[in-house]
Write an enzyme that holds these catalytic residues in place. Structure first.
Site, PDB file in Angstrom:
ATOM      1  N   ARG A 127     -28.756 -22.517 -21.614  1.00 34.83           N
ATOM      2  CA  ARG A 127     -29.335 -23.950 -21.554  1.00 34.83           C
ATOM      3  C   ARG A 127     -29.979 -24.102 -20.262  1.00 34.83           C
ATOM      4  O   ARG A 127     -29.512 -23.632 -19.282  1.00 34.83           O
ATOM      5  CB  ARG A 127     -28.004 -24.653 -21.715  1.00 34.83           C
ATOM      6  CG  ARG A 127     -27.045 -25.099 -20.574  1.00 34.83           C
ATOM      7  CD  ARG A 127     -26.299 -23.698 -20.382  1.00 34.83           C
ATOM      8  NE  ARG A 127     -25.842 -23.130 -21.431  1.00 34.83           N
ATOM      9  CZ  ARG A 127     -24.405 -23.094 -21.941  1.00 34.83           C
ATOM     10  NH1 ARG A 127     -23.631 -24.171 -21.322  1.00 34.83           N
ATOM     11  NH2 ARG A 127     -24.226 -22.471 -22.897  1.00 34.83           N
ATOM     12  N   ILE A 180     -24.186 -15.538 -17.773  1.00 32.11           N
ATOM     13  CA  ILE A 180     -25.294 -14.882 -17.865  1.00 32.11           C
ATOM     14  C   ILE A 180     -26.559 -15.742 -17.155  1.00 32.11           C
ATOM     15  O   ILE A 180     -26.640 -16.859 -17.612  1.00 32.11           O
ATOM     16  CB  ILE A 180     -25.815 -14.397 -19.278  1.00 32.11           C
ATOM     17  CG1 ILE A 180     -24.766 -13.461 -19.929  1.00 32.11           C
ATOM     18  CG2 ILE A 180     -27.142 -13.724 -19.085  1.00 32.11           C
ATOM     19  CD1 ILE A 180     -25.100 -13.456 -21.359  1.00 32.11           C
ATOM     20  N   GLY A 214     -29.899 -23.160 -16.638  1.00 30.19           N
ATOM     21  CA  GLY A 214     -30.622 -21.966 -16.380  1.00 30.19           C
ATOM     22  C   GLY A 214     -29.444 -20.700 -16.474  1.00 30.19           C
ATOM     23  O   GLY A 214     -29.348 -19.952 -15.706  1.00 30.19           O
ATOM     24  N   HIS A 215     -28.577 -20.772 -17.613  1.00 34.79           N
ATOM     25  CA  HIS A 215     -27.587 -19.805 -17.749  1.00 34.79           C
ATOM     26  C   HIS A 215     -27.055 -19.991 -19.237  1.00 34.79           C
ATOM     27  O   HIS A 215     -27.461 -20.851 -19.901  1.00 34.79           O
ATOM     28  CB  HIS A 215     -26.519 -19.784 -16.952  1.00 34.79           C
ATOM     29  CG  HIS A 215     -25.562 -21.264 -17.047  1.00 34.79           C
ATOM     30  ND1 HIS A 215     -25.944 -22.299 -16.234  1.00 34.79           N
ATOM     31  CD2 HIS A 215     -24.713 -21.375 -17.798  1.00 34.79           C
ATOM     32  CE1 HIS A 215     -24.989 -23.243 -16.737  1.00 34.79           C
ATOM     33  NE2 HIS A 215     -24.026 -22.690 -17.385  1.00 34.79           N
ATOM     34  N   ALA A 216     -26.206 -18.917 -19.741  1.00 36.60           N
ATOM     35  CA  ALA A 216     -25.410 -18.876 -20.930  1.00 36.60           C
ATOM     36  C   ALA A 216     -24.116 -18.580 -20.418  1.00 36.60           C
ATOM     37  O   ALA A 216     -23.857 -17.745 -19.496  1.00 36.60           O
ATOM     38  CB  ALA A 216     -26.021 -17.747 -21.959  1.00 36.60           C
TER      39      ALA A 216
END
Length: 142
Positions: A98, A123, A51-53
């Site tokens: 992802r 992020i 749950g981030h980039a």
């Protein structure tokens, strides 16, 4: 960021009747030097991770035991990868969102990262991610 840059990398597999061996050499089998290694395990059924980039860090994600899915998102399209072999790694470059889900029991997710941990590299808000990648893609085509 082009979604097709996220791809499965076949890692070396040395087969032996006593048990197989897979190894990874930085900048040879994967396109970066390894600065950090971490792993996820004991993920409860129905839970998701990720749950981030990342803005600076590329990663290689490997299902060293069991299986799970990785959903990769460039802000326009998504692609789901099912990882269930320890000699396959999913390469994820920077600026791709992802999420990991569908963990089998006793699964272990190994992550090789191109940089040391820094909270500023992440992020974590999807709407912020969309703003960043859409702004970047507009400047690329201007």
């Amino acid at each position: 960021m082009k979604l097709e840059q996220a791809r499965i990398i076949n890692l070396p597999k040395v087969e032996d009747p006593r048990g197989n061996l897979t190894f990874i050499e930085e900048s040879k089998h994967i396109p970066f030097d390894i600065k950090r290694v971490y792993y996820l395990y004991d993920v409860p059924g129905g839970e998701s991770r990720g749950g981030h980039a990342n803005t600076k860090t590329a990663q290689l994600i490997i299902a060293v035991s069991g299986s799970f899915d990785v959903i990769v998102d460039n802000g326009l399209m998504k692609q789901r990868f099912h990882l269930n072999r320890s000699y396959f790694g999913l390469y994820i470059p920077t600026y791709l969102w992802r999420e990991l889900d569908n963990f089998s029991s006793s699964s272990v997710c190994l992550v090789l990262a191109s940089d040391f941990y820094s909270p500023d590299d992440y992020i974590r808000d999807y709407n912020e991610f969309l703003k960043v990648v859409r702004c970047d893609s507009q400047s690329t085509f201007s």
